[in-house]
Design a protein around this motif. Sequence first.
Motif, PDB file in Angstrom:
ATOM      1  N   THR A 114       3.256   4.940  50.728  1.00  0.00           N
ATOM      2  CA  THR A 114       3.726   3.818  50.131  1.00  0.00           C
ATOM      3  C   THR A 114       4.475   2.799  51.235  1.00  0.00           C
ATOM      4  O   THR A 114       4.975   3.286  52.135  1.00  0.00           O
ATOM      5  CB  THR A 114       4.585   4.050  48.833  1.00  0.00           C
ATOM      6  OG1 THR A 114       5.859   4.737  49.319  1.00  0.00           O
ATOM      7  CG2 THR A 114       3.834   5.052  48.053  1.00  0.00           C
ATOM      8  N   ALA A 166      -1.552   7.448  55.168  1.00  0.00           N
ATOM      9  CA  ALA A 166      -1.431   7.134  53.708  1.00  0.00           C
ATOM     10  C   ALA A 166       0.147   6.987  53.751  1.00  0.00           C
ATOM     11  O   ALA A 166       0.649   7.486  54.320  1.00  0.00           O
ATOM     12  CB  ALA A 166      -2.177   8.211  53.034  1.00  0.00           C
ATOM     13  N   ASN A 205      -8.630  -4.327  47.683  1.00  0.00           N
ATOM     14  CA  ASN A 205      -7.455  -3.653  47.042  1.00  0.00           C
ATOM     15  C   ASN A 205      -7.697  -3.833  45.558  1.00  0.00           C
ATOM     16  O   ASN A 205      -8.711  -4.377  45.224  1.00  0.00           O
ATOM     17  CB  ASN A 205      -6.090  -3.897  47.400  1.00  0.00           C
ATOM     18  CG  ASN A 205      -6.048  -3.545  48.992  1.00  0.00           C
ATOM     19  OD1 ASN A 205      -5.574  -2.427  49.134  1.00  0.00           O
ATOM     20  ND2 ASN A 205      -5.877  -4.245  49.963  1.00  0.00           N
ATOM     21  N   ASP A 206      -6.910  -3.424  44.985  1.00  0.00           N
ATOM     22  CA  ASP A 206      -7.176  -3.415  43.133  1.00  0.00           C
ATOM     23  C   ASP A 206      -5.769  -4.250  42.766  1.00  0.00           C
ATOM     24  O   ASP A 206      -4.946  -3.901  42.122  1.00  0.00           O
ATOM     25  CB  ASP A 206      -7.024  -2.049  42.574  1.00  0.00           C
ATOM     26  CG  ASP A 206      -7.622  -2.151  41.380  1.00  0.00           C
ATOM     27  OD1 ASP A 206      -8.255  -3.220  40.811  1.00  0.00           O
ATOM     28  OD2 ASP A 206      -7.250  -1.249  40.501  1.00  0.00           O
ATOM     29  N   ASN A 236      -7.273  -0.847  51.420  1.00  0.00           N
ATOM     30  CA  ASN A 236      -6.297   0.259  51.356  1.00  0.00           C
ATOM     31  C   ASN A 236      -6.620   0.615  49.756  1.00  0.00           C
ATOM     32  O   ASN A 236      -7.570   0.119  49.122  1.00  0.00           O
ATOM     33  CB  ASN A 236      -4.912  -0.344  51.526  1.00  0.00           C
ATOM     34  CG  ASN A 236      -4.554  -0.121  53.062  1.00  0.00           C
ATOM     35  OD1 ASN A 236      -4.418   0.977  53.538  1.00  0.00           O
ATOM     36  ND2 ASN A 236      -4.782  -1.187  53.639  1.00  0.00           N
ATOM     37  N   PHE A 237      -5.624   1.077  49.114  1.00  0.00           N
ATOM     38  CA  PHE A 237      -5.551   1.370  47.890  1.00  0.00           C
ATOM     39  C   PHE A 237      -4.120   0.772  47.047  1.00  0.00           C
ATOM     40  O   PHE A 237      -3.714   1.330  46.065  1.00  0.00           O
ATOM     41  CB  PHE A 237      -5.486   2.823  47.474  1.00  0.00           C
ATOM     42  CG  PHE A 237      -6.804   3.619  48.000  1.00  0.00           C
ATOM     43  CD1 PHE A 237      -7.866   3.545  47.145  1.00  0.00           C
ATOM     44  CD2 PHE A 237      -6.790   4.038  49.352  1.00  0.00           C
ATOM     45  CE1 PHE A 237      -9.157   4.386  47.778  1.00  0.00           C
ATOM     46  CE2 PHE A 237      -8.044   4.631  49.582  1.00  0.00           C
ATOM     47  CZ  PHE A 237      -9.248   4.621  48.873  1.00  0.00           C
ATOM     48  N   PHE A 238      -3.794  -0.527  47.359  1.00  0.00           N
ATOM     49  CA  PHE A 238      -2.938  -0.935  46.743  1.00  0.00           C
ATOM     50  C   PHE A 238      -3.446  -1.592  45.299  1.00  0.00           C
ATOM     51  O   PHE A 238      -4.492  -2.116  45.039  1.00  0.00           O
ATOM     52  CB  PHE A 238      -2.285  -2.218  47.413  1.00  0.00           C
ATOM     53  CG  PHE A 238      -1.777  -2.008  48.675  1.00  0.00           C
ATOM     54  CD1 PHE A 238      -0.481  -1.481  48.890  1.00  0.00           C
ATOM     55  CD2 PHE A 238      -2.480  -2.419  49.950  1.00  0.00           C
ATOM     56  CE1 PHE A 238      -0.015  -0.965  50.047  1.00  0.00           C
ATOM     57  CE2 PHE A 238      -1.704  -1.888  51.232  1.00  0.00           C
ATOM     58  CZ  PHE A 238      -0.640  -1.157  51.442  1.00  0.00           C
ATOM     59  N   SER A 239      -2.522  -1.456  44.542  1.00  0.00           N
ATOM     60  CA  SER A 239      -2.937  -1.655  42.896  1.00  0.00           C
ATOM     61  C   SER A 239      -1.841  -2.365  42.090  1.00  0.00           C
ATOM     62  O   SER A 239      -0.485  -2.436  42.530  1.00  0.00           O
ATOM     63  CB  SER A 239      -3.037  -0.670  42.170  1.00  0.00           C
ATOM     64  OG  SER A 239      -2.203   0.341  42.127  1.00  0.00           O
ATOM     65  N   LYS A 262      -5.246   4.085  54.075  1.00  0.00           N
ATOM     66  CA  LYS A 262      -5.263   4.420  52.580  1.00  0.00           C
ATOM     67  C   LYS A 262      -3.877   4.510  51.963  1.00  0.00           C
ATOM     68  O   LYS A 262      -3.458   5.529  51.356  1.00  0.00           O
ATOM     69  CB  LYS A 262      -5.710   6.116  52.649  1.00  0.00           C
ATOM     70  CG  LYS A 262      -7.154   6.260  53.017  1.00  0.00           C
ATOM     71  CD  LYS A 262      -7.513   7.556  52.693  1.00  0.00           C
ATOM     72  CE  LYS A 262      -9.007   7.782  52.804  1.00  0.00           C
ATOM     73  NZ  LYS A 262      -9.409   9.070  52.957  1.00  0.00           N
ATOM     74  N   TYR A 317      -0.884   3.023  49.508  1.00  0.00           N
ATOM     75  CA  TYR A 317      -1.047   2.768  47.997  1.00  0.00           C
ATOM     76  C   TYR A 317       0.157   2.447  47.489  1.00  0.00           C
ATOM     77  O   TYR A 317       1.280   2.928  48.200  1.00  0.00           O
ATOM     78  CB  TYR A 317      -1.685   3.986  47.177  1.00  0.00           C
ATOM     79  CG  TYR A 317      -0.981   5.439  47.618  1.00  0.00           C
ATOM     80  CD1 TYR A 317       0.330   5.668  46.876  1.00  0.00           C
ATOM     81  CD2 TYR A 317      -0.949   6.159  48.829  1.00  0.00           C
ATOM     82  CE1 TYR A 317       1.201   6.669  47.306  1.00  0.00           C
ATOM     83  CE2 TYR A 317      -0.313   7.176  49.037  1.00  0.00           C
ATOM     84  CZ  TYR A 317       0.901   7.410  48.214  1.00  0.00           C
ATOM     85  OH  TYR A 317       1.562   8.725  48.599  1.00  0.00           O
ATOM     86  N   SER A 318       0.303   1.751  46.396  1.00  0.00           N
ATOM     87  CA  SER A 318       1.480   1.436  46.043  1.00  0.00           C
ATOM     88  C   SER A 318       1.309  -0.177  45.266  1.00  0.00           C
ATOM     89  O   SER A 318       0.146  -0.725  45.629  1.00  0.00           O
ATOM     90  CB  SER A 318       2.476   1.432  46.409  1.00  0.00           C
ATOM     91  OG  SER A 318       2.659   0.611  47.856  1.00  0.00           O
TER      92      SER A 318
END
Length: 165
Positions: free
Chosen positions: A80, A78, A144-145, A121-124, A99, A101-102
């Motif tokens: 950024t 995980a 992703n979002d 992943n958790f990119f948003s 995981k 994110y950013s």
Amino acid sequence: VPWVGISCRSAAGRGIDVTGLNLSGKGCSGRLDLTVLSPLPLSVLDLSLNDFYSPDLDLSRLPLSLTTLALGGNEQLAGTINTALLPSGLEVLDLGRCKFYSALNLSSLPAGLRTLNLASNFFSGHTDLFGLPLELQWMDLSDNDLEGTVSLSTLPAPLRHADLS
């Protein structure tokens, strides 16, 4: 005698330089700290499909010589990603199924990047596809979002695969 997964070359007056680590799917595990690799003349780092973890993986101090970074499938990695701090010669970036994110700034990816996998992943947030590397041939941002607009006329000409689902 060569070591499996390790590429080397003779370095005049210095012995041997490690230029590649390919430990994909070797069952490796533990906390991953890539900053220790910074001084090495690595061109390939493939640690994909293992069980490495890091709650805050630092990708800002990778070896400048790196052309391939594959960490995909390490589901406990995980952090950024500041795409502007990736090595300028990077051609393959695989961080899928981790995981991270950013928000993503895809316009600051290395200019010669050909393969980009950031799926699952958790990119948003809002992500523009303007300014993608002109050499990009394969891109997966699925699962992703992310939100934004896509203008097919602005995508790189060599792009043959783009999954944005």
